[in-house]
Design an enzyme around this catalytic site. Structure first.
Site, short mmCIF file in Angstrom:
data_model
loop_
_atom_site.label_atom_id
_atom_site.label_comp_id
_atom_site.label_asym_id
_atom_site.label_seq_id
_atom_site.Cartn_x
_atom_site.Cartn_y
_atom_site.Cartn_z
N ASP A 74 0.87 -1.18 0.00
CA ASP A 74 0.00 0.00 0.00
C ASP A 74 0.91 1.23 0.00
O ASP A 74 2.13 1.11 0.13
CB ASP A 74 -0.91 0.00 1.24
CG ASP A 74 -2.24 0.73 1.00
OD1 ASP A 74 -2.20 1.85 0.43
OD2 ASP A 74 -3.30 0.21 1.39
N ASP A 96 4.14 1.02 -5.50
CA ASP A 96 3.26 0.67 -6.60
C ASP A 96 3.24 -0.85 -6.78
O ASP A 96 4.27 -1.48 -7.05
CB ASP A 96 3.78 1.35 -7.86
CG ASP A 96 2.86 1.23 -9.05
OD1 ASP A 96 2.07 0.27 -9.11
OD2 ASP A 96 2.95 2.09 -9.95
N ASP A 102 -10.01 1.11 -5.09
CA ASP A 102 -10.69 2.35 -5.48
C ASP A 102 -11.52 2.08 -6.72
O ASP A 102 -11.00 1.65 -7.75
CB ASP A 102 -9.65 3.43 -5.77
CG ASP A 102 -10.26 4.83 -5.85
OD1 ASP A 102 -11.42 4.94 -6.32
OD2 ASP A 102 -9.59 5.80 -5.46
N ASP A 127 -17.69 -3.46 -3.22
CA ASP A 127 -19.10 -3.15 -2.99
C ASP A 127 -19.63 -2.17 -4.03
O ASP A 127 -20.71 -1.61 -3.86
CB ASP A 127 -19.31 -2.60 -1.57
CG ASP A 127 -18.66 -1.25 -1.35
OD1 ASP A 127 -17.77 -0.87 -2.15
OD2 ASP A 127 -19.03 -0.56 -0.38
N GLU A 134 -16.67 -2.85 5.36
CA GLU A 134 -17.66 -3.68 4.71
C GLU A 134 -18.93 -3.75 5.54
O GLU A 134 -20.05 -3.66 5.01
CB GLU A 134 -17.10 -5.09 4.50
CG GLU A 134 -18.01 -6.02 3.75
CD GLU A 134 -17.36 -7.39 3.51
OE1 GLU A 134 -18.03 -8.26 2.94
OE2 GLU A 134 -16.19 -7.56 3.91
#
Length: 249
Positions: free
Chosen positions: A103, A130, A153, A189, A229
Site C-alpha cells: 500500500d 506501486d 478504489d 461493494d 464492509e
C-alpha cells in the site's frame, strides 16, 4: 513541506519513502493516489522500530528472494490493505502462508506493523509503493500462491475508469507471477466495478472462475468481514467476491 521532506524528518533513520521508485520507470496511469493523512505517534513509533525488519520499499531495484523471506512457505500478495486490520487477522489465521501486503498509505503501514507486533506475527511483510512495479520488477515468475485485491478504489466517474486496477493488462502481468492453481480473489461493494471485474476475468484465458456455474462467489471464510464492509452492508450495499484460479500451462 513536500511529502518527501515530511517522510525524511519523521523517519530520519529509515522508513517508507515518499516515492520509492522515483522516475526509474515509465510514466503511466496509476490506480491509486497517495493519501497523506496524519500519522499518529503510535504508528510512527511502529514504523521506526519495525520497518527495518518487516517493511521494504517498492523501488524495482531487486528481485525478492521469497524463500529466504518466508522460509519456503507459499506466498500471497495483498494489494491495498487500508489500516491493516483484515490483513493482520488473515496472517494470524494462516501462519503457514507468507503474506506481502502493499500500500502507499503511511498511517496504514504503521498500524499494520503495530498489529503484527501485537499478534506476534512472523509471516507478514509490509511493502510501500506501486503494486505493478512490485509484480513486474521484484517478484519472480510463478512465485505467488495467490493475489488479493479487496475494495480497490472504484474510480466511479466514467472518465476515470481507465485508472481501475483490475484491467486486462494487469491480469496479463498477474498471471505471469502466479503459480498454476493460485487464486486471484477480488472483492468490491461497487456493483459496476464488480461487473467489469467479472467480465475481464471471465474473458482472460489464464483464469478460470471457481464459482459453481460462474458468476460471483460467496464470501470465503478466510476473508474476514471488515469494518468498512460492515458499514456498507448496514447501508444496504451488496459486496461481491470473485475467486478465479490461475489455469495451468
Amino acid at each position: 513541506m513536500s511529502q518527501s521532506q515530511t517522510s525524511s524528518r519523521m523517519f530520519p533513520d529509515g522508513g517508507p519513502a515518499a516515492d520509492p521508485a522515483g522516475d526509474r520507470f515509465e510514466r503511466r496511469i496509476r490506480s491509486f493516489q497517495p493519501r497523506r493523512s496524519r500519522v499518529t505517534a503510535g504508528q510512527a513509533d511502529a514504523i521506526r522500530r519495525l520497518w527495518p525488519a518487516w517493511g521494504f520499499d517498492v523501488d524495482g531495484r531487486r528481485v525478492l528472494d521469497l524463500d529466504a523471506m518466508f522460509g519456503g512457505a507459499p506466498v500471497v500478495l495483498e494489494i491495498g490493505f487500508g489500516m491493516g486490520e483484515t490483513t493482520a487477522r488473515m496472517a494470524e489465521a494462516e501462519p503457514e502462508t507468507g503474506l506481502i501486503a502493499v500500500d502507499v498509505h503511511t498511517p496504514g503501514q504503521g498500524n499494520l506493523l503495530a498489529l503484527a507486533e501485537r499478534a506476534g506475527l512472523t509471516n507478514l511483510r509490509v511493502a510501500n509503493g506501486d503494486a505493478v512495479i512490485l509484480l513486474r520488477e521484484m517478484l519472480p515468475p510463478r512465485s505467488l500462491a495467490g493475489i488479493r485485491v479487496y475494495f480497490p478504489d472504484p474510480w466511479p466517474k466514467k472518465r476515470h475508469h481507465k485508472r481501475r486496477l483490475v484491467q486486462p493488462a494487469f491480469l496479463d502481468l498477474a498471471a505471469t507471477r502466479m503459480a498454476p492453481g493460485a487464486v486471484l480473489h477480488c472483492a468490491t461493494d461497487w456493483e459496476p466495478y464488480a461487473e467489469q471485474m467479472l467480465d475481464v476475468l471471465t474473458a482472460h484465458p489464464a483464469f478460470e472462475n471457481t464459482a459453481p456455474g460462474g458468476g460471483f462467489a460467496e464470501r470465503p471464510a478466510f476473508r474476514p468481514l471488515t469494518r468498512f464492509e460492515g458499514q456498507g452492508l448496514d447501508k444496504g450495499h451488496v459486496v461481491r467476491d470473485l475467486l478465479f484460479c490461475r489455469s495451468g500451462d
